[in-house]
Design an enzyme around this catalytic site. Structure first.
Site, PDB file in Angstrom:
ATOM      1  N   ARG A  18    -104.749  44.288  -5.849  1.00  0.00           N
ATOM      2  CA  ARG A  18    -106.131  43.810  -6.006  1.00  0.00           C
ATOM      3  C   ARG A  18    -107.084  45.001  -6.110  1.00  0.00           C
ATOM      4  NH1 ARG A  18    -109.250  39.481  -2.131  1.00  0.00           N
ATOM      5  NH2 ARG A  18    -108.535  40.869  -0.464  1.00  0.00           N
ATOM      6  N   ASP A  67    -111.248  41.085   7.935  1.00  0.00           N
ATOM      7  CA  ASP A  67    -111.493  42.054   6.870  1.00  0.00           C
ATOM      8  C   ASP A  67    -112.899  41.832   6.354  1.00  0.00           C
ATOM      9  OD1 ASP A  67    -111.384  39.841   5.196  1.00  0.00           O
ATOM     10  OD2 ASP A  67    -109.506  40.413   4.227  1.00  0.00           O
TER      11      ASP A  67
END
Length: 535
Positions: free
Chosen positions: A178, A458
């Site tokens: 990603r 996160d």
């Protein structure tokens, strides 16, 4: 393996790539030279010079779209693309190794984490340069080195504290990567004097060094695409894929990419996003945490769009469930995978009861996804892989559920925009402050993925907490269930109290080396500045 001699070069150097000036503003070592080669710099400079103008146009469109939302215009399915939604078409077939993606694990690009993710037993490991990554220069380039070594199976890691040595298993998960989102820059690399797109930088370096090797391994270059807000942004990715494959002599359609539907605007353009990427598509994913943050960010000027405590917003909340079911229906109609959302829980070995309750929540969440028709799901910890797999194994008789078209599902624009019910409590306020403070402090030290309160936090999860704090402070309906209005003064008092609590927990020595004061200053600005959710 890339040579990792530690000879430090100059902190700034200029080279010429494709007649485009490239300036590196980060420290260079021999290992970094092995990634930032003249050929690689040539490649990313060419990508940047070709596509940066279009990226800037798309970012300006975001600004214009936000102004429309601020003025009261609600999003809807696009009338000008109705022909795409109404026409029969399907995406190109995916490679056979991507048919079964029932459990995917995500994690940062740190060396040990890459090994653990690939060894986790999941079908897919997504190496994350985005939400789980603190984008320091060292962390970003070392992440590229780690993936380079992993693809060539030369990666290893020795833990100096425990003495444990990590290497790859014989069988490993399929690797997806990603890159960072379109809105972000990589400030350490300048193209013609301006910071390069972080998306192009992350994608370009990885693809340049590894595409041919991945094909030689019998796999391919697979990506997760974050933070898209429109099908035009998907079109830009598709144009870059075509160009990159052409430049390196890779057959067209080799790249496969799964798009995270993690902005509320993208939910209205799922068919169109799949269509734009149809030769390179590997489906869609429900990026649930960023999706919640996106709702706060996009409707920040809507006075009554107030979300309750973060813990109250689950995938059974009506607007979240509508989005999840629409993802499944849209994907399966186009013969694409629909991947479910993240289970952020972490197994708790110290508290058996708390662990049992957390694992029960994971089981119920994954059972819902499998029953609804998702083809796979995400977990944040290797300890959840088997739990998630059992739930999908119990429902799925084959490698996926694409044959379940979910024609019974109907989702309107109103369903996607339904404001959730729930309370705002003092404990919810304090939890948001404490989590935001703890995560931001760790992020400043270079850690983008942090265990807090038995959850893997996160940037995606913490963005909800800090955006809710802003929302509750700045809107009249930001009122606690006991009748008190959430104000700057209340927030600042609780910030001081939660900082003291963390100080007491850490102890004087640890507190002295942590960056809680800086984190608190930044959090105060993010919450009290009227414009911060737009950042």
């Amino acid at each position: 393996m890339i040579d990792e001699k530690a000879s430090v070069q100059t902190a700034r150097r200029s080279v010429t790539a494709s007649d485009i000036p490239v300036t590196i503003q980060g420290t260079m070592t021999a290992a970094y030279e092995g990634i930032l080669t003249p050929g690689a710099l040539d490649f990313i400079a060419l990508l940047s010079s070709t596509f940066e103008p279009e990226r800037q146009d798309l970012l300006q469109r975001r600004v214009q779209r936000q102004a429309e939302l601020d003025a009261g215009k609600q999003p809807d399915f696009l009338p000008e693309t109705a022909h795409i939604r109404n026409r029969e078409w399907i995406i190109a077939p995916v490679p056979s190794e991507l048919w079964d993606r029932r459990v995917e694990i995500t994690g940062p690009v740190e060396r040990k984490m890459v090994i653990n993710g690939l060894n986790s037993g999941a079908q897919v490991f997504m190496a994350d340069f985005e939400d789980a990554h603190s984008p320091t220069w060292h962390g970003t380039i070392q992440g590229q080195i780690n993936l380079y070594d992993a693809i060539r199976r030369t990666i290893s890691y020795s833990d100096g504290k425990t003495g444990k040595h990590y290497t790859l298993n014989q069988e490993t998960a399929i690797l997806f990567v990603r890159p960072r989102g379109w809105h972000l820059n990589e400030k350490h690399v300048l193209i013609d004097g301006k910071p390069i797109s972080a998306s192009i930088f992350d994608f370009g370096l990885y693809f340049y060094h590894n595409a041919h090797q991945l094909l030689a391994n019998g796999s391919g270059p697979y990506f997760y695409l974050p933070k898209l807000e429109s099908h035009m942004e998907a079109r830009l990715w598709n144009e870059i894929f075509i160009f990159a494959q052409e430049q390196l002599g890779i057959p067209q359609g080799t790249i496969k990419a799964t798009v995270l539907i993690e902005t509320i605007l993208a939910a209205f353009e799922m068919d169109e996003i799949l269509y734009e990427l149809r030769e390179h598509s590997a489906g869609l994913n429900c990026g649930r945490w960023d999706y919640i943050f996106s709702a706060i960010k996009k409707f920040r000027q809507v006075p009554d769009f107030i979300l309750p405590n973060r813990a109250c917003i689950t995938m059974r909340t009506p607007f979240m469930r509508a989005y999840s079911l629409l993802t499944i229906k849209t994907c399966h109609h186009r013969h694409a995978h629909a991947i479910g959302g993240m289970a952020a829980q972490i197994p708790n070995k110290r508290d058996a009861q708390a662990n049992e309750e957390a694992m029960a929540r994971v089981q119920a969440d994954k059972r819902r996804e499998a029953v609804d028709g998702h083809d796979g799901t995400w977990v944040a910890h290797p300890g959840l892989v088997d739990i998630a797999r059992k739930e999908f194994d119990a429902i799925m008789g084959g490698p996926n559920q694409i044959e379940r078209k979910r024609e019974d599902v109907y989702v309107s624009a109103a369903n996607l925009l339904q404001i959730p019910d729930g309370r705002i409590t003092e404990q919810g306020l304090r939890t948001n402050i404490s989590v935001s403070l703890s995560y931001l402090e760790a992020w400043l030290r270079g850690s983008g993925c942090v265990p807090i309160n038995n959850l893997m936090e996160d940037a995606a999860t913490v963005e909800i907490s800090r955006a809710q704090l802003w929302q509750w402070v700045h809107h009249p309906d930001g009122v606690l269930d006991d009748g008190r209005k959430v104000t700057r003064g209340m927030f600042r008092q609780m910030l001081d109290e939660e900082t003291q609590t963390l100080k007491n927990t850490l102890g004087a020595n640890q507190y002295a080396i942590r960056r809680l004061v800086t984190a608190g200053t930044i959090l105060d600005k993010l919450v009290c500045d009227p414009s911060s959710p737009t950042s």
